[in-house]
Write a protein that holds these residues in place. Structure first.
Motif, PDB file in Angstrom:
ATOM      1  N   LEU A 107     -40.897 -37.969 -46.807  1.00 41.72           N
ATOM      2  CA  LEU A 107     -41.306 -38.418 -45.480  1.00 41.72           C
ATOM      3  C   LEU A 107     -40.187 -39.213 -44.818  1.00 41.72           C
ATOM      4  O   LEU A 107     -39.870 -39.007 -43.633  1.00 41.72           O
ATOM      5  CB  LEU A 107     -42.574 -39.267 -45.587  1.00 41.72           C
ATOM      6  CG  LEU A 107     -43.207 -39.748 -44.273  1.00 41.72           C
ATOM      7  CD1 LEU A 107     -43.712 -38.563 -43.467  1.00 41.72           C
ATOM      8  CD2 LEU A 107     -44.341 -40.726 -44.567  1.00 41.72           C
ATOM      9  N   VAL A 108     -39.570 -40.108 -45.583  1.00 41.58           N
ATOM     10  CA  VAL A 108     -38.492 -40.941 -45.042  1.00 41.58           C
ATOM     11  C   VAL A 108     -37.259 -40.092 -44.729  1.00 41.58           C
ATOM     12  O   VAL A 108     -36.649 -40.236 -43.661  1.00 41.58           O
ATOM     13  CB  VAL A 108     -38.125 -42.071 -46.035  1.00 41.58           C
ATOM     14  CG1 VAL A 108     -36.857 -42.789 -45.596  1.00 41.58           C
ATOM     15  CG2 VAL A 108     -39.283 -43.055 -46.161  1.00 41.58           C
ATOM     16  N   SER A 109     -36.896 -39.201 -45.636  1.00 35.26           N
ATOM     17  CA  SER A 109     -35.683 -38.404 -45.445  1.00 35.26           C
ATOM     18  C   SER A 109     -35.821 -37.389 -44.325  1.00 35.26           C
ATOM     19  O   SER A 109     -34.892 -37.205 -43.514  1.00 35.26           O
ATOM     20  CB  SER A 109     -35.309 -37.685 -46.747  1.00 35.26           C
ATOM     21  OG  SER A 109     -36.347 -36.800 -47.148  1.00 35.26           O
ATOM     22  N   MET A 110     -36.984 -36.722 -44.212  1.00 38.50           N
ATOM     23  CA  MET A 110     -37.151 -35.677 -43.198  1.00 38.50           C
ATOM     24  C   MET A 110     -37.641 -36.242 -41.872  1.00 38.50           C
ATOM     25  O   MET A 110     -37.005 -36.056 -40.827  1.00 38.50           O
ATOM     26  CB  MET A 110     -38.117 -34.597 -43.695  1.00 38.50           C
ATOM     27  CG  MET A 110     -38.394 -33.507 -42.663  1.00 38.50           C
ATOM     28  SD  MET A 110     -39.559 -32.240 -43.220  1.00 38.50           S
ATOM     29  CE  MET A 110     -38.569 -31.362 -44.418  1.00 38.50           C
ATOM     30  N   ASN A 111     -38.769 -36.925 -41.895  1.00 41.54           N
ATOM     31  CA  ASN A 111     -39.418 -37.335 -40.650  1.00 41.54           C
ATOM     32  C   ASN A 111     -38.797 -38.578 -40.022  1.00 41.54           C
ATOM     33  O   ASN A 111     -39.058 -38.866 -38.856  1.00 41.54           O
ATOM     34  CB  ASN A 111     -40.911 -37.567 -40.888  1.00 41.54           C
ATOM     35  CG  ASN A 111     -41.620 -36.305 -41.344  1.00 41.54           C
ATOM     36  OD1 ASN A 111     -41.530 -35.938 -42.507  1.00 41.54           O
ATOM     37  ND2 ASN A 111     -42.309 -35.633 -40.443  1.00 41.54           N
ATOM     38  N   MET A 112     -38.020 -39.302 -40.802  1.00 42.59           N
ATOM     39  CA  MET A 112     -37.317 -40.454 -40.228  1.00 42.59           C
ATOM     40  C   MET A 112     -35.807 -40.190 -40.161  1.00 42.59           C
ATOM     41  O   MET A 112     -35.205 -40.260 -39.099  1.00 42.59           O
ATOM     42  CB  MET A 112     -37.613 -41.713 -41.054  1.00 42.59           C
ATOM     43  CG  MET A 112     -39.064 -42.140 -41.010  1.00 42.59           C
ATOM     44  SD  MET A 112     -39.360 -43.652 -41.956  1.00 42.59           S
ATOM     45  CE  MET A 112     -41.145 -43.798 -41.796  1.00 42.59           C
ATOM     46  N   GLY A 113     -35.210 -39.868 -41.301  1.00 37.95           N
ATOM     47  CA  GLY A 113     -33.768 -39.664 -41.345  1.00 37.95           C
ATOM     48  C   GLY A 113     -33.297 -38.475 -40.548  1.00 37.95           C
ATOM     49  O   GLY A 113     -32.475 -38.610 -39.624  1.00 37.95           O
ATOM     50  N   LEU A 114     -33.807 -37.283 -40.872  1.00 42.35           N
ATOM     51  CA  LEU A 114     -33.358 -36.064 -40.200  1.00 42.35           C
ATOM     52  C   LEU A 114     -33.733 -36.059 -38.731  1.00 42.35           C
ATOM     53  O   LEU A 114     -32.926 -35.669 -37.869  1.00 42.35           O
ATOM     54  CB  LEU A 114     -33.952 -34.838 -40.904  1.00 42.35           C
ATOM     55  CG  LEU A 114     -33.564 -33.472 -40.325  1.00 42.35           C
ATOM     56  CD1 LEU A 114     -32.053 -33.292 -40.324  1.00 42.35           C
ATOM     57  CD2 LEU A 114     -34.234 -32.342 -41.123  1.00 42.35           C
ATOM     58  N   PHE A 115     -34.933 -36.506 -38.424  1.00 42.47           N
ATOM     59  CA  PHE A 115     -35.368 -36.524 -37.021  1.00 42.47           C
ATOM     60  C   PHE A 115     -34.521 -37.503 -36.206  1.00 42.47           C
ATOM     61  O   PHE A 115     -34.140 -37.206 -35.064  1.00 42.47           O
ATOM     62  CB  PHE A 115     -36.842 -36.899 -36.931  1.00 42.47           C
ATOM     63  CG  PHE A 115     -37.396 -36.837 -35.537  1.00 42.47           C
ATOM     64  CD1 PHE A 115     -37.589 -35.616 -34.908  1.00 42.47           C
ATOM     65  CD2 PHE A 115     -37.723 -37.998 -34.847  1.00 42.47           C
ATOM     66  CE1 PHE A 115     -38.094 -35.541 -33.619  1.00 42.47           C
ATOM     67  CE2 PHE A 115     -38.224 -37.935 -33.560  1.00 42.47           C
ATOM     68  CZ  PHE A 115     -38.411 -36.708 -32.944  1.00 42.47           C
ATOM     69  N   SER A 116     -34.216 -38.660 -36.785  1.00 41.90           N
ATOM     70  CA  SER A 116     -33.357 -39.637 -36.094  1.00 41.90           C
ATOM     71  C   SER A 116     -31.963 -39.058 -35.863  1.00 41.90           C
ATOM     72  O   SER A 116     -31.354 -39.264 -34.803  1.00 41.90           O
ATOM     73  CB  SER A 116     -33.261 -40.926 -36.908  1.00 41.90           C
ATOM     74  OG  SER A 116     -34.527 -41.533 -37.041  1.00 41.90           O
ATOM     75  N   LEU A 117     -31.463 -38.313 -36.853  1.00 45.97           N
ATOM     76  CA  LEU A 117     -30.153 -37.682 -36.720  1.00 45.97           C
ATOM     77  C   LEU A 117     -30.149 -36.668 -35.581  1.00 45.97           C
ATOM     78  O   LEU A 117     -29.190 -36.597 -34.793  1.00 45.97           O
ATOM     79  CB  LEU A 117     -29.763 -37.009 -38.035  1.00 45.97           C
ATOM     80  CG  LEU A 117     -28.408 -36.282 -38.065  1.00 45.97           C
ATOM     81  CD1 LEU A 117     -27.271 -37.275 -37.796  1.00 45.97           C
ATOM     82  CD2 LEU A 117     -28.212 -35.564 -39.392  1.00 45.97           C
ATOM     83  N   ILE A 118     -31.219 -35.898 -35.471  1.00 45.58           N
ATOM     84  CA  ILE A 118     -31.334 -34.908 -34.395  1.00 45.58           C
ATOM     85  C   ILE A 118     -31.334 -35.598 -33.036  1.00 45.58           C
ATOM     86  O   ILE A 118     -30.672 -35.153 -32.089  1.00 45.58           O
ATOM     87  CB  ILE A 118     -32.607 -34.056 -34.577  1.00 45.58           C
ATOM     88  CG1 ILE A 118     -32.458 -33.138 -35.789  1.00 45.58           C
ATOM     89  CG2 ILE A 118     -32.895 -33.233 -33.317  1.00 45.58           C
ATOM     90  CD1 ILE A 118     -33.714 -32.387 -36.151  1.00 45.58           C
ATOM     91  N   ILE A 119     -32.071 -36.693 -32.923  1.00 51.10           N
ATOM     92  CA  ILE A 119     -32.119 -37.436 -31.660  1.00 51.10           C
ATOM     93  C   ILE A 119     -30.730 -37.958 -31.276  1.00 51.10           C
ATOM     94  O   ILE A 119     -30.284 -37.830 -30.129  1.00 51.10           O
ATOM     95  CB  ILE A 119     -33.119 -38.609 -31.755  1.00 51.10           C
ATOM     96  CG1 ILE A 119     -34.549 -38.078 -31.846  1.00 51.10           C
ATOM     97  CG2 ILE A 119     -32.989 -39.526 -30.540  1.00 51.10           C
ATOM     98  CD1 ILE A 119     -35.601 -39.160 -31.980  1.00 51.10           C
ATOM     99  N   LEU A 120     -30.032 -38.526 -32.259  1.00 54.75           N
ATOM    100  CA  LEU A 120     -28.699 -39.078 -31.992  1.00 54.75           C
ATOM    101  C   LEU A 120     -27.705 -37.990 -31.585  1.00 54.75           C
ATOM    102  O   LEU A 120     -26.938 -38.160 -30.620  1.00 54.75           O
ATOM    103  CB  LEU A 120     -28.187 -39.814 -33.232  1.00 54.75           C
ATOM    104  CG  LEU A 120     -28.911 -41.122 -33.594  1.00 54.75           C
ATOM    105  CD1 LEU A 120     -28.395 -41.663 -34.922  1.00 54.75           C
ATOM    106  CD2 LEU A 120     -28.726 -42.159 -32.485  1.00 54.75           C
ATOM    107  N   LEU A 121     -27.727 -36.856 -32.313  1.00 53.95           N
ATOM    108  CA  LEU A 121     -26.788 -35.777 -32.017  1.00 53.95           C
ATOM    109  C   LEU A 121     -27.036 -35.174 -30.641  1.00 53.95           C
ATOM    110  O   LEU A 121     -26.089 -34.925 -29.876  1.00 53.95           O
ATOM    111  CB  LEU A 121     -26.878 -34.693 -33.094  1.00 53.95           C
ATOM    112  CG  LEU A 121     -26.343 -35.069 -34.482  1.00 53.95           C
ATOM    113  CD1 LEU A 121     -26.572 -33.924 -35.470  1.00 53.95           C
ATOM    114  CD2 LEU A 121     -24.859 -35.432 -34.414  1.00 53.95           C
TER     115      LEU A 121
END
Length: 282
Positions: A107-121
Motif C-alpha cells: 500500500l505504501v509503495s504503490m498507492n503512496m510512493g508510486l502515485f506520488s512519483l507520478i504526480i511529481l513527474l
C-alpha cells in the motif's frame, strides 16, 4: 461541464448510466467482507486486488481532475477510492501479521510512493494539455496491464471445465459497463477512456462465451487452496480486479462422501462374508 453536455447530448446519459453500473460493480466484494467480519479472519483472500483497484481509482481521479470537465469520472472514482480504502482497512484489521505487514508495504509503495512519483513527474516534466495526455496514456497502459488478470480465470475455466467461480451476472454487468464507458469516451472524444474498454468488452464476451460452453460440462475437482484466488475483471472508466468468494461444490462433495460410504459398506460386507465362510469351514 455544461458546455460538454451541449456538445455531446448523450455523453451525460452514458456517464450517469456508467456511474450506476460501476457503483454496483464496486460493491461486488461486499459479501466477501461480510464474511471476513463474521469470521474475523481474511482466510485465504488476498489484498492485492483491492490495492490495485485503489491505485487505479486514484490514477483516474487525478486524470479526471486535470481535465476539469469530467465530473462523472470524478464522482465514480471518488467513490471507488472511498470503498476500496474501507475494504483495505477491514482486510488489515483481520489479516494475519504476515499478511498485514505485506499489505501495508504494498500500500505504501504503490498507492503512496508510486502515485506520488507520478504526480511529481507529470507536474514538473509536462504542462497543460501535454500533462493531461501523458497521464491519460499512462492510465491506458495501467488498465491494459490490469486487463491481463482475467486470463487466469479463463485458463482455470478451460482446465477445470467449471464456471462455478465466475458468476454470469457479474460478467454481464462488467461487459455492459465496458460498453457504456466506451460510448461515453467516444462522445466526449477521449480515447484514453474509450480504448481500455474495448479490451474489457472483448474479455467480458469471452467470459460469457465460456460460461455458455462449460455451464453444463462435467466438472473437474480444484485444489482447495485455489478456491478463493479467482480474479474477475471490472471494466470501468478505470479498471479493477475483484476476488470472488468461491465455495466448494457442496453437492459434489456430498456425492463423493456418499460414494465413499458405499464403497466402505461393500468392503465391510465382503469382509463379514469372508469371516462367515471361514467359520463355516471350521
Amino acid at each position: 461541464m455544461a458546455v460538454m453536455n451541449m456538445q455531446h447530448p448523450l455523453a451525460f446519459t452514458f456517464g450517469i448510466l456508467g456511474n450506476i453500473i460501476s457503483f454496483m460493480v464496486y460493491l461486488a466484494p461486499v459479501p466477501t467482507f461480510i464474511r471476513i467480519l463474521r469470521k474475523k479472519s481474511t482466510e485465504d483472500f488476498q489484498s492485492l486486488p483491492y490495492i490495485v483497484a485503489l491505485f487505479s481509482s486514484m490514477l483516474w481521479l487525478y486524470y479526471a481532475m486535470l481535465k476539469n470537465d469530467e465530473i462523472l469520472l470524478v464522482t465514480i472514482n471518488s467513490f471507488g477510492c472511498v470503498i476500496e480504502t474501507i475494504y483495505i482497512a477491514i482486510y488489515i484489521a483481520y489479516a494475519t501479521r504476515e499478511s498485514r505487514v505485506s499489505t501495508i508495504k504494498l500500500l505504501v509503495s504503490m498507492n503512496m510512493g508510486l502515485f506520488s512519483l507520478i504526480i511529481l513527474l507529470t507536474h514538473f516534466l509536462a504542462s497543460g494539455s501535454t500533462r493531461v495526455k501523458a497521464l491519460g496514456w499512462l492510465c491506458v497502459a495501467f488498465s491494459v496491464c490490469v486487463f491481463a488478470a482475467p486470463l487466469n480465470i479463463v485458463k482455470q475455466i478451460i482446465r477445470t471445465k467449471s464456471v462455478e467461480f465466475m458468476p454470469f451476472t457479474l460478467s454481464f454487468f462488467l461487459t455492459l459497463s465496458a460498453v457504456v464507458w466506451f460510448a461515453y469516451g467516444l462522445f466526449i472524444k477521449d480515447m484514453c477512456v474509450a480504448l481500455p474498454n474495448i479490451l474489457g468488452f472483448v474479455l467480458g464476451l469471452l467470459q460469457m462465451l465460456l460460461y455458455g460452453i462449460y455451464r453444463n460440462a462435467e466438472k473437474k475437482k480444484m485444489p482447495a487452496e485455489n478456491l478463493k484466488s479467482i480474479v474477475i475483471l471490472s471494466t470501468l472508466g478505470a479498471s479493477e480486479v475483484y476476488p470472488v468468494d468461491a465455495q466448494p461444490d457442496v453437492s459434489a462433495a456430498e456425492h463423493d462422501q456418499t460414494e465413499e460410504s458405499k464403497e466402505n459398506e461393500k468392503s465391510t460386507d465382503a469382509s463379514h462374508d469372508d469371516l462367515q465362510s471361514n467359520e463355516c469351514a471350521v
